[in-house]
Enzyme design. Structure first.
Site, PDB file in Angstrom:
ATOM      1  N   CYS A  28     -16.620  17.172   1.793  1.00 15.76           N
ATOM      2  CA  CYS A  28     -17.199  15.867   1.500  1.00 15.76           C
ATOM      3  C   CYS A  28     -17.597  15.880   0.029  1.00 15.76           C
ATOM      4  O   CYS A  28     -18.393  16.719  -0.393  1.00 15.76           O
ATOM      5  CB  CYS A  28     -18.415  15.661   2.396  1.00 15.76           C
ATOM      6  SG  CYS A  28     -19.294  14.138   2.087  1.00 15.76           S
TER       7      CYS A  28
ATOM      8  N   CYS B 124     -26.548   6.360  -6.960  1.00 13.72           N
ATOM      9  CA  CYS B 124     -25.827   5.206  -6.400  1.00 13.72           C
ATOM     10  C   CYS B 124     -26.657   3.958  -6.618  1.00 13.72           C
ATOM     11  O   CYS B 124     -27.885   4.006  -6.604  1.00 13.72           O
ATOM     12  CB  CYS B 124     -25.622   5.431  -4.896  1.00 13.72           C
ATOM     13  SG  CYS B 124     -24.637   4.147  -4.088  1.00 13.72           S
TER      14      CYS B 124
ATOM     15  N   CYS C  45     -25.883  13.629   2.731  1.00 14.47           N
ATOM     16  CA  CYS C  45     -25.750  13.482   1.293  1.00 14.47           C
ATOM     17  C   CYS C  45     -27.041  13.027   0.626  1.00 14.47           C
ATOM     18  O   CYS C  45     -27.824  12.280   1.180  1.00 14.47           O
ATOM     19  CB  CYS C  45     -24.604  12.534   0.958  1.00 14.47           C
ATOM     20  SG  CYS C  45     -24.907  10.858   1.436  1.00 14.47           S
TER      21      CYS C  45
HETATM   22  N1  SAH Z   1     -21.102   4.755  -0.486  1.00 15.46           N
HETATM   23  C1  SAH Z   1     -20.183   5.095   0.549  1.00 15.46           C
HETATM   24  C2  SAH Z   1     -20.027   6.588   0.784  1.00 15.46           C
HETATM   25  C3  SAH Z   1     -21.263   7.439   0.720  1.00 15.46           C
HETATM   26  S1  SAH Z   1     -22.402   7.326   2.068  1.00 15.46           S
HETATM   27  C4  SAH Z   1     -20.535   4.365   1.811  1.00 15.46           C
HETATM   28  O1  SAH Z   1     -21.510   3.650   1.829  1.00 15.46           O
HETATM   29  O2  SAH Z   1     -19.783   4.471   2.776  1.00 15.46           O
HETATM   30  C5  SAH Z   1     -21.579   8.117   3.405  1.00 15.46           C
HETATM   31  C6  SAH Z   1     -21.988   7.607   4.783  1.00 15.46           C
HETATM   32  O3  SAH Z   1     -23.284   8.110   5.153  1.00 15.46           O
HETATM   33  C7  SAH Z   1     -22.082   6.094   4.865  1.00 15.46           C
HETATM   34  O4  SAH Z   1     -21.538   5.651   6.078  1.00 15.46           O
HETATM   35  C8  SAH Z   1     -23.564   5.876   4.838  1.00 15.46           C
HETATM   36  O5  SAH Z   1     -23.884   4.621   5.352  1.00 15.46           O
HETATM   37  C9  SAH Z   1     -24.055   7.053   5.661  1.00 15.46           C
HETATM   38  N2  SAH Z   1     -25.460   7.384   5.521  1.00 15.46           N
HETATM   39  C10 SAH Z   1     -26.208   7.400   4.412  1.00 15.46           C
HETATM   40  N3  SAH Z   1     -27.473   7.757   4.694  1.00 15.46           N
HETATM   41  C11 SAH Z   1     -27.523   8.002   6.007  1.00 15.46           C
HETATM   42  C12 SAH Z   1     -28.560   8.416   6.901  1.00 15.46           C
HETATM   43  N4  SAH Z   1     -29.802   8.636   6.473  1.00 15.46           N
HETATM   44  N5  SAH Z   1     -28.239   8.578   8.203  1.00 15.46           N
HETATM   45  C13 SAH Z   1     -26.981   8.346   8.634  1.00 15.46           C
HETATM   46  N6  SAH Z   1     -25.978   7.955   7.853  1.00 15.46           N
HETATM   47  C14 SAH Z   1     -26.241   7.775   6.552  1.00 15.46           C
END
Ligand code: SAH
Length: 342
Positions: A103, A110, A329
């Site tokens: 990943c 962001c 992440c």
């Molecule tokens: N910006 C992109 C990719 C990065 S986030 C996007 O929004 O898809 C990767 C994934 O993790 C996304 O589906 C995001 O919504 C999710 N995500 C982020 N924080 C999270 C959390 N606290 N719990 C579960 N999923 C989360």
């Protein structure tokens, strides 16, 4: 200064030609760059004069490991890297039966502001170059000794907010003389920038598009994801239909269940209606709690899953890897560097 690893083969050919060398030197250079050479001195089959010119006129990026955490539960490895300007990003290596998946981050921070996400707390610092996205794979392979077979653009950042670099990265990582990872082994996750999804569709790549939907109605989605105020669910679904029509690739929808916000039966029903007969796959996720956020994980995951399945929707529940190492992440970067903490 030219950042070498972001250059396409053609651009490398132009560069070596300009430096008075035959074109085949570009192939040799490309090979060294993608094999993770850390200095020009290592590139022993290049003439010394060329190595000197490259050292003086170009930049070779080599990210440094700031922290590495290995999960005792499942072997997931999380890396925090320092880039050449001092900024830090994360990559996570996960091992599955079918191979190793990485990943990768696409930006430092962001600007999308999702309410549940740790990566957005300190805002966007800058976008990564194609070479810096690629470096994460090159150096994770080198550092871990494991070969990466699958890539998910799902780390810190919004890949479609860094469109040009991401497209360039895809071309580079796909090159058989480089890492040679096929498009079908790559997923790109987006919060739903519809115009960019339309643009991506026009390239007709065979990668998997993951759309972070998280709610089927505008009120709940706007609450969770500010981007929805600019691109509502109707507009997003229009792009998804267009993407499928252009590429024939089934879209994956990510849906993190948040207690009391997006986990109601009527929302499962609306989601099923929205997806209708569009080939799709819903990936249900247990919300990872972020300390700064009041949002809590839902306890209705199975009920929500069943309700979707009863309506003919394909649903999977995301396995949680690296639970003991903050593998979601943004969390490691934030913890180590104190980003977004008051
Ligand atoms: N910006 C992109 C990719 C990065 S986030 C996007 O929004 O898809 C990767 C994934 O993790 C996304 O589906 C995001 O919504 C999710 N995500 C982020 N924080 C999270 C959390 N606290 N719990 C579960 N999923 C989360």
């Amino acid at each position: 200064m030219i950042e070498l690893k972001s250059l396409s083969r053609r651009e490398l050919e132009e560069l070596v030609t300009r430096l008075g060398q035959p074109k085949f030197r570009a192939g040799q250079l490309f090979h060294w760059l993608h094999a993770g050479a850390e200095s020009f001195e290592e590139m022993t089959n290049l003439p010394q004069a060329l190595r000197t010119q490259l050292r003086e006129q170009t930049r070779l990026t080599v990210p440094q490991v700031v922290r590495k955490q290995v999960s005792k539960l499942d072997g997931t490895i999380k890396y925090l890297w320092r880039l050449s300007d001092g900024n830090c990003i994360e990559s996570v290596l996960m091992s599955y039966q079918h191979g190793n998946s990485i990943c990768v981050s696409s930006e430092v921070g962001c600007q999308m502001g999702c309410a549940f996400c740790a990566s957005t707390l300190g805002g966007l610092v800058r976008r990564l170059s194609a070479g810096e996205i690629l470096d994460q794979i090159i150096f994770v392979q080198k550092e871990s000794g494991r070969k990466v077979s699958n890539i998910v653009l799902m780390g810190i950042g919004e890949p479609l907010d860094n469109f040009e670099a991401v497209m360039r990265f895809l071309e580079l990582v796909n090159d058989p003389d480089g890492l040679g990872i096929g498009m079908r082994h790559i997923s790109l996750s987006t919060c739903g920038l519809a115009d960019k999804i339309d643009k991506l569709a026009s390239y007709r790549l065979q990668l998997t598009l993951s759309v972070s939907l998280h709610a089927p109605d505008d009120a709940s989605r706007s609450r969770l994801m500010p981007v929805n105020r600019a691109v509502n669910v109707d507009r997003l679904m229009e792009s998804c239909r267009n993407y499928f029509a252009a590429t024939g690739r089934r879209i994956s929808y990510e849906y993190a269940l948040v207690d009391g916000i997006n986990d109601r039966d009527w929302q499962a029903d609306l989601l099923a209606r929205r997806l209708g007969d569009l080939p799709s796959h819903v990936n249900l996720i247990t919300l990872n709690e972020v300390r700064e956020s009041p949002l809590k994980p839902s306890r209705r995951l199975r009920a929500f899953q069943q309700r979707l399945e009863q309506q003919g929707i394909t649903v999977t529940v995301r396995r949680r890897l690296g639970r003991d190492i903050d593998a979601s992440c943004g969390q490691l970067r934030r913890k180590t560097l104190g980003i977004g903490e008051s």
